[in-house]
Design a protein around this motif. Sequence first.
Motif, PDB file in Angstrom:
ATOM      1  N   VAL A  50       0.880  -1.379  -0.113  1.00 50.02           N
ATOM      2  CA  VAL A  50      -0.009  -0.025   0.105  1.00 50.02           C
ATOM      3  C   VAL A  50       0.895   1.400  -0.061  1.00 50.02           C
ATOM      4  N   TYR A  51       1.852   1.293   0.640  1.00 51.68           N
ATOM      5  CA  TYR A  51       2.878   2.526   0.872  1.00 51.68           C
ATOM      6  C   TYR A  51       3.701   2.460  -0.200  1.00 51.68           C
ATOM      7  N   GLN A  52       3.776   1.673  -1.128  1.00 52.51           N
ATOM      8  CA  GLN A  52       4.915   1.659  -2.411  1.00 52.51           C
ATOM      9  C   GLN A  52       6.280   1.499  -1.965  1.00 52.51           C
ATOM     10  N   SER A  53       6.566   0.566  -1.287  1.00 51.67           N
ATOM     11  CA  SER A  53       7.747   0.400  -0.718  1.00 51.67           C
ATOM     12  C   SER A  53       8.550  -0.740  -0.683  1.00 51.67           C
ATOM     13  N   GLY A  54       7.690  -1.782  -1.156  1.00 52.21           N
ATOM     14  CA  GLY A  54       8.308  -3.236  -0.890  1.00 52.21           C
ATOM     15  C   GLY A  54       7.493  -4.197  -2.061  1.00 52.21           C
ATOM     16  N   ASN A  55       7.017  -3.611  -3.260  1.00 53.90           N
ATOM     17  CA  ASN A  55       6.285  -4.281  -4.295  1.00 53.90           C
ATOM     18  C   ASN A  55       7.267  -5.463  -4.932  1.00 53.90           C
ATOM     19  N   LEU A  56       6.795  -6.538  -5.067  1.00 59.58           N
ATOM     20  CA  LEU A  56       7.847  -7.807  -5.330  1.00 59.58           C
ATOM     21  C   LEU A  56       7.045  -8.527  -6.071  1.00 59.58           C
ATOM     22  N   ILE A  57       7.442  -9.175  -7.364  1.00 55.38           N
ATOM     23  CA  ILE A  57       6.777 -10.290  -8.081  1.00 55.38           C
ATOM     24  C   ILE A  57       7.805 -11.309  -8.526  1.00 55.38           C
ATOM     25  N   VAL A  58       7.787 -12.593  -7.830  1.00 54.90           N
ATOM     26  CA  VAL A  58       8.858 -13.435  -8.240  1.00 54.90           C
ATOM     27  C   VAL A  58       8.002 -14.652  -9.080  1.00 54.90           C
ATOM     28  N   TRP A  59       8.376 -15.409  -9.949  1.00 53.74           N
ATOM     29  CA  TRP A  59       7.989 -16.562 -10.654  1.00 53.74           C
ATOM     30  C   TRP A  59       8.948 -17.455 -11.105  1.00 53.74           C
ATOM     31  N   GLN A  60       8.701 -18.589 -11.146  1.00 58.68           N
ATOM     32  CA  GLN A  60       9.456 -19.843 -11.805  1.00 58.68           C
ATOM     33  C   GLN A  60       8.975 -20.107 -12.953  1.00 58.68           C
ATOM     34  N   ASP A  61      10.189 -20.308 -13.841  1.00 59.39           N
ATOM     35  CA  ASP A  61      10.004 -20.940 -15.177  1.00 59.39           C
ATOM     36  C   ASP A  61      11.036 -22.006 -15.359  1.00 59.39           C
ATOM     37  N   GLU A  62      10.903 -23.083 -14.785  1.00 58.09           N
ATOM     38  CA  GLU A  62      11.657 -24.199 -14.916  1.00 58.09           C
ATOM     39  C   GLU A  62      12.754 -24.010 -14.180  1.00 58.09           C
ATOM     40  N   LYS A  63      14.053 -23.998 -14.645  1.00 58.52           N
ATOM     41  CA  LYS A  63      15.257 -23.632 -14.057  1.00 58.52           C
ATOM     42  C   LYS A  63      15.491 -21.934 -13.769  1.00 58.52           C
ATOM     43  N   LEU A  64      14.785 -21.303 -14.356  1.00 59.46           N
ATOM     44  CA  LEU A  64      14.773 -19.814 -14.396  1.00 59.46           C
ATOM     45  C   LEU A  64      14.086 -19.165 -13.030  1.00 59.46           C
ATOM     46  N   VAL A  65      14.500 -18.298 -12.275  1.00 58.39           N
ATOM     47  CA  VAL A  65      13.333 -17.455 -11.317  1.00 58.39           C
ATOM     48  C   VAL A  65      13.623 -16.197 -11.752  1.00 58.39           C
ATOM     49  N   TYR A  66      12.412 -15.471 -11.933  1.00 57.30           N
ATOM     50  CA  TYR A  66      12.268 -14.083 -12.490  1.00 57.30           C
ATOM     51  C   TYR A  66      11.974 -13.200 -11.292  1.00 57.30           C
ATOM     52  N   THR A  67      12.399 -12.191 -11.278  1.00 52.14           N
ATOM     53  CA  THR A  67      12.160 -11.204  -9.869  1.00 52.14           C
ATOM     54  C   THR A  67      11.887  -9.928 -10.615  1.00 52.14           C
ATOM     55  N   LEU A  68      11.065  -9.143 -10.264  1.00 49.85           N
ATOM     56  CA  LEU A  68      10.312  -7.759 -10.784  1.00 49.85           C
ATOM     57  C   LEU A  68      10.282  -7.084  -9.408  1.00 49.85           C
ATOM     58  N   ASP A  69      11.232  -6.006  -9.191  1.00 44.29           N
ATOM     59  CA  ASP A  69      11.266  -5.178  -8.102  1.00 44.29           C
ATOM     60  C   ASP A  69      11.630  -3.519  -8.458  1.00 44.29           C
ATOM     61  N   SER A  70      11.623  -2.825  -7.617  1.00 46.86           N
ATOM     62  CA  SER A  70      11.757  -1.348  -7.603  1.00 46.86           C
ATOM     63  C   SER A  70      10.956  -0.739  -8.595  1.00 46.86           C
ATOM     64  N   ILE A  71       9.694  -1.093  -8.349  1.00 47.60           N
ATOM     65  CA  ILE A  71       8.329  -0.626  -8.888  1.00 47.60           C
ATOM     66  C   ILE A  71       7.497   0.149  -7.899  1.00 47.60           C
ATOM     67  N   LYS A  72       7.312   1.334  -7.697  1.00 46.10           N
ATOM     68  CA  LYS A  72       6.622   2.359  -6.498  1.00 46.10           C
ATOM     69  C   LYS A  72       5.181   1.889  -6.673  1.00 46.10           C
ATOM     70  N   GLU A  73       4.546   1.893  -7.739  1.00 50.48           N
ATOM     71  CA  GLU A  73       2.755   1.681  -7.757  1.00 50.48           C
ATOM     72  C   GLU A  73       2.706   0.159  -7.580  1.00 50.48           C
ATOM     73  N   PRO A  74       1.881  -0.297  -6.615  1.00 49.74           N
ATOM     74  CA  PRO A  74       1.619  -1.739  -6.762  1.00 49.74           C
ATOM     75  C   PRO A  74       0.736  -2.139  -8.130  1.00 49.74           C
ATOM     76  N   LEU A  75      -0.219  -1.404  -8.423  1.00 53.04           N
ATOM     77  CA  LEU A  75      -0.883  -1.725  -9.734  1.00 53.04           C
ATOM     78  C   LEU A  75      -0.172  -1.802 -10.853  1.00 53.04           C
ATOM     79  N   LYS A  76       0.880  -0.888 -10.977  1.00 55.72           N
ATOM     80  CA  LYS A  76       1.552  -0.928 -12.245  1.00 55.72           C
ATOM     81  C   LYS A  76       2.752  -2.085 -12.016  1.00 55.72           C
ATOM     82  N   ALA A  77       3.165  -2.468 -10.909  1.00 50.60           N
ATOM     83  CA  ALA A  77       3.812  -3.854 -10.783  1.00 50.60           C
ATOM     84  C   ALA A  77       2.945  -5.091 -11.550  1.00 50.60           C
ATOM     85  N   LEU A  78       1.723  -5.030 -11.204  1.00 50.15           N
ATOM     86  CA  LEU A  78       0.986  -6.013 -11.802  1.00 50.15           C
ATOM     87  C   LEU A  78       0.683  -6.091 -13.415  1.00 50.15           C
ATOM     88  N   GLU A  79       0.814  -4.780 -13.747  1.00 47.94           N
ATOM     89  CA  GLU A  79       0.744  -4.382 -15.323  1.00 47.94           C
ATOM     90  C   GLU A  79       2.007  -4.801 -15.904  1.00 47.94           C
TER      91      GLU A  79
END
Length: 254
Positions: A218-247
């Motif tokens: 909610v406070y735009q300080s800890g948005n984090l999205i992580v997912w696995q694709d077989e041997k790979l792990v994707y991490t998205l961070d450093s995004i202030k707006e939470p809904l933009k992180a989903l986008e």
Amino acid sequence: MKRWLFLILLLSSSIIGACAGHEKIHQAQENEIDEPVVQSNNDNRDTVVSQGESLQQIKDQIHSDIPIKMPTTLPIADDAFLTATTRAEGDHVEIIFYESKENMPINDIRLKNSATAICRLFVKQYKSAEGASTQIAFDNFSQNGGHEVDLGYNITGYQDAGAGSLWTGWNEGRWAIATHTRTDDPEAGIKLAKQAVKYLENHMLPIPKQYGLAQLDVYQSGNLIVWQDEKLVYTLDSIKEPLKALEIATAFYQ
């Protein structure tokens, strides 16, 4: 004598005509310089359309054998340019995407101070899918218990509080998604959770193999999205707006 007078008059007329012509050209050049250049909306649309080419150019700058996937688009202003810095070392790749008012080259040293960071993408390759799966802290919220909350669209969220924080978590497929707020502002977490559920009704997160997690703050300080694709792990961070992180995350859906 008349002949010389005629030549002098003819030469004078030529000089005057040339000077007048030069003055017209000079005036036209001044008008061209003073007149501002106006870009049409078509130019802006071309900038947006060229994102696919920009993303491919960014990918081409990554000198690595790691078979990473790129987003299909990123949220930037119509009159902005997409660029990035890239880094590849051994088993991982890092890309920081930037929005710039001018068309700046990839890996330009000026980007950090002259452009706006959109997000950071970090992709790490593990020796096995089993090793990669240990990096995903997947939760089945219905089994964890907690206070039930109706998030709409037939989805139930579960609230869990501790140490001043309040989490509202739910599952969509193999994704575990949770919003974070403070215990003194519980409605903000529910509101964000409902917004996320509504957004995901019409947008698909990438299909994880095996699991994925999303933490929306909610406070735009800890948005984090992580997912696995077989041997790979994707991490998205450093995004202030939470809904933009989903986008941004849904732009990886293929």
